[in-house]
Scaffold this motif. Structure first.
Motif, PDB file in Angstrom:
ATOM      1  N   LYS A  23       0.824  -1.208   0.000  1.00  0.00           N
ATOM      2  CA  LYS A  23       0.000   0.000   0.000  1.00  0.00           C
ATOM      3  C   LYS A  23       0.857   1.257   0.000  1.00  0.00           C
ATOM      4  CE  LYS A  23      -4.091  -1.901   2.314  1.00  0.00           C
ATOM      5  NZ  LYS A  23      -4.956  -1.837   3.515  1.00  0.00           N
ATOM      6  N   ALA A  26       2.446   1.905  -3.357  1.00  0.00           N
ATOM      7  CA  ALA A  26       1.443   2.244  -4.375  1.00  0.00           C
ATOM      8  C   ALA A  26       0.684   3.513  -4.021  1.00  0.00           C
ATOM      9  CB  ALA A  26       0.467   1.085  -4.532  1.00  0.00           C
ATOM     10  N   ASP A  27       1.105   4.161  -2.906  1.00  0.00           N
ATOM     11  CA  ASP A  27       0.454   5.403  -2.446  1.00  0.00           C
ATOM     12  C   ASP A  27      -1.035   5.212  -2.172  1.00  0.00           C
ATOM     13  OD1 ASP A  27       2.706   7.116  -2.379  1.00  0.00           O
ATOM     14  OD2 ASP A  27       2.633   7.324  -4.548  1.00  0.00           O
ATOM     15  N   LYS A  28      -1.371   4.051  -1.610  1.00  0.00           N
ATOM     16  CA  LYS A  28      -2.759   3.788  -1.233  1.00  0.00           C
ATOM     17  C   LYS A  28      -2.991   4.227   0.203  1.00  0.00           C
ATOM     18  CE  LYS A  28      -3.544  -0.134  -4.343  1.00  0.00           C
ATOM     19  NZ  LYS A  28      -3.914  -1.565  -4.443  1.00  0.00           N
ATOM     20  N   SER A  29      -4.264   4.409   0.551  1.00  0.00           N
ATOM     21  CA  SER A  29      -4.609   4.833   1.903  1.00  0.00           C
ATOM     22  C   SER A  29      -4.389   3.698   2.891  1.00  0.00           C
ATOM     23  CB  SER A  29      -6.079   5.278   1.960  1.00  0.00           C
ATOM     24  OG  SER A  29      -6.932   4.206   1.593  1.00  0.00           O
ATOM     25  N   ARG A  36       4.974   5.501   5.580  1.00  0.00           N
ATOM     26  CA  ARG A  36       5.089   5.465   4.119  1.00  0.00           C
ATOM     27  C   ARG A  36       6.466   5.963   3.677  1.00  0.00           C
ATOM     28  NH1 ARG A  36       0.905   5.402   0.766  1.00  0.00           N
ATOM     29  NH2 ARG A  36      -0.460   6.324   2.341  1.00  0.00           N
ATOM     30  N   GLU A 142      -2.728  -9.228  -0.179  1.00  0.00           N
ATOM     31  CA  GLU A 142      -3.560  -8.018  -0.202  1.00  0.00           C
ATOM     32  C   GLU A 142      -5.042  -8.355  -0.163  1.00  0.00           C
ATOM     33  OE1 GLU A 142      -3.848  -3.746  -2.553  1.00  0.00           O
ATOM     34  OE2 GLU A 142      -2.592  -5.357  -3.355  1.00  0.00           O
ATOM     35  N   SER A 310     -11.815  -0.965  -0.875  1.00  0.00           N
ATOM     36  CA  SER A 310     -12.351  -0.305   0.322  1.00  0.00           C
ATOM     37  C   SER A 310     -13.687  -0.888   0.774  1.00  0.00           C
ATOM     38  CB  SER A 310     -12.524   1.192   0.059  1.00  0.00           C
ATOM     39  OG  SER A 310     -13.511   1.422  -0.942  1.00  0.00           O
TER      40      SER A 310
END
Length: 333
Positions: A23, A26-29, A36, A142, A310
């Motif tokens: 995450k 991949a710059d995911k929340s 990060r 994931e 999500s």
């Protein structure tokens, strides 16, 4: 040749999970800014080269992990369910990669190759594994779906049958035919599904104010889920609710060896309605589970998860139907 750096390598260096690393990169929340930044820095220092990301669901590989203890019989319910999964995934242009989980790897928390090699976009865990191992999988995959079992508190999707209601239906059916002394065959703490079926059996007996006896609960497997010799009580019940069709089949065989006829002396019911319930003599009254629908619900859940990570995690429950065959003798005729 130097071995390429993996997400697992970075996760170990940062003392976090593989999913968190994925995450973050991949710059995911779901990852703090501080963590990060740390993960990206460590990845750069270790020389991590990201693999080509899957840009189309049509190119996705879906892993199916089956513990070796569930694949001993080619005609088992789990193979029926697996075959239905393969067909359903194929219709969605998703490729299926299967791996058997050895008991020693489960005990030592060794991840399967399909996870460590990063060859899959999601993993379906078919057949119950230890809760600790399921937790480890969730930290390194994931998208994880548990099929035919659940782990309380674990934030993943799960697809299960309503074993509680199934056990209740089976016991109630026996009671409706005049049985008042009813036992249970199954190691009730071995899996969540067996425990649920046992609790449904208990509910029916309690509602009808029937006797519940410890010596009428017959263990059928050891801690490795290998079958053990069935030890019947001296004072026998008139019927047994079995945790699955395989247990019912073995119970009929063992009862015969002890001089009992089924159903004339002792009635037996099972669960799953797979091939063995038909080839048994007598055929086994059971709860029928629609494997094709179970597979369809699993794949639909998977696609929803891939399209929208999500989405709230859910446990989806499938009802089973009572199928009456020849293994029960009515006592109230």
């Amino acid at each position: 040749m130097k071995k390429p750096v993996t997400l697992i390598d970075i996760a170990k260096a940062c003392n976090t999970s593989n999913v968190t690393v994925s995450k973050a990169l991949a710059d995911k929340s779901g990852v703090s800014d501080e963590l990060r930044a740390k993960i990206k820095q460590v990845a750069e220092e270790m020389g991590y080269v990201p693999s080509k990301t899957v840009t189309s669901r049509k190119k996705s590989n879906i892993g199916v992990l089956i513990p070796e203890k569930y694949v001993g019989l080619s005609g088992s319910f789990y193979w029926t369910l697996y075959n239905s999964l393969v067909q359903r995934l194929k219709r969605e242009n998703l490729y299926c990669v299967i791996e058997n989980l050895e008991y020693k790897d489960e005990q030592n928390l060794v991840l399967p190759n399909i996870v460590t090699d990063r060859k899959i976009s999601a993993l379906i865990s078919l057949g119950e594994i230890s809760h600790v191992y399921a937790q480890r999988l969730s930290e390194n995959v994931e998208h994880l779906i548990l099929l035919d079992y659940y782990v309380p508190g674990l934030k993943v999707d799960s697809i299960v049958t309503n074993g509680y209601n199934g056990g209740y239906k089976l016991a109630n059916y026996l009671i409706s035919l005049g049985h008042r002394r009813i036992g249970f065959i199954g190691s009730k703490t071995a899996t969540s599904s067996i425990f649920d079926r046992y609790m449904g059996y208990l509910k029916a007996l309690i509602e009808h104010d029937l006797e519940i006896r410890d010596d009428w609960i017959v263990e059928d497997r050891d801690k490795y889920s290998d079958p053990i010799e069935l030890v019947f009580p001296k004072d026998m019940p008139t019927a047994f609710v079995c945790n699955c069709d395989e247990a019912a089949f073995q119970a009929i065989k063992a009862l015969r060896e002890h001089g009992y006829a089924v159903p004339d002396d002792v009635s037996v019911v099972g669960y799953d309605n797979y091939l063995i319930s038909e080839v048994s003599d007598p055929t086994i009254t059971t709860i029928s589970i629609d494997a094709e629908y179970m597979a369809e619900l699993t794949v639909n859940t998977l696609i929803q998860r891939l399209n929208d990570p999500s989405t709230v995690y859910r446990m989806r429950t499938i009802e089973g139907d009572l199928v009456i065959k020849n293994s029960v003798l009515p006592l109230n005729r």
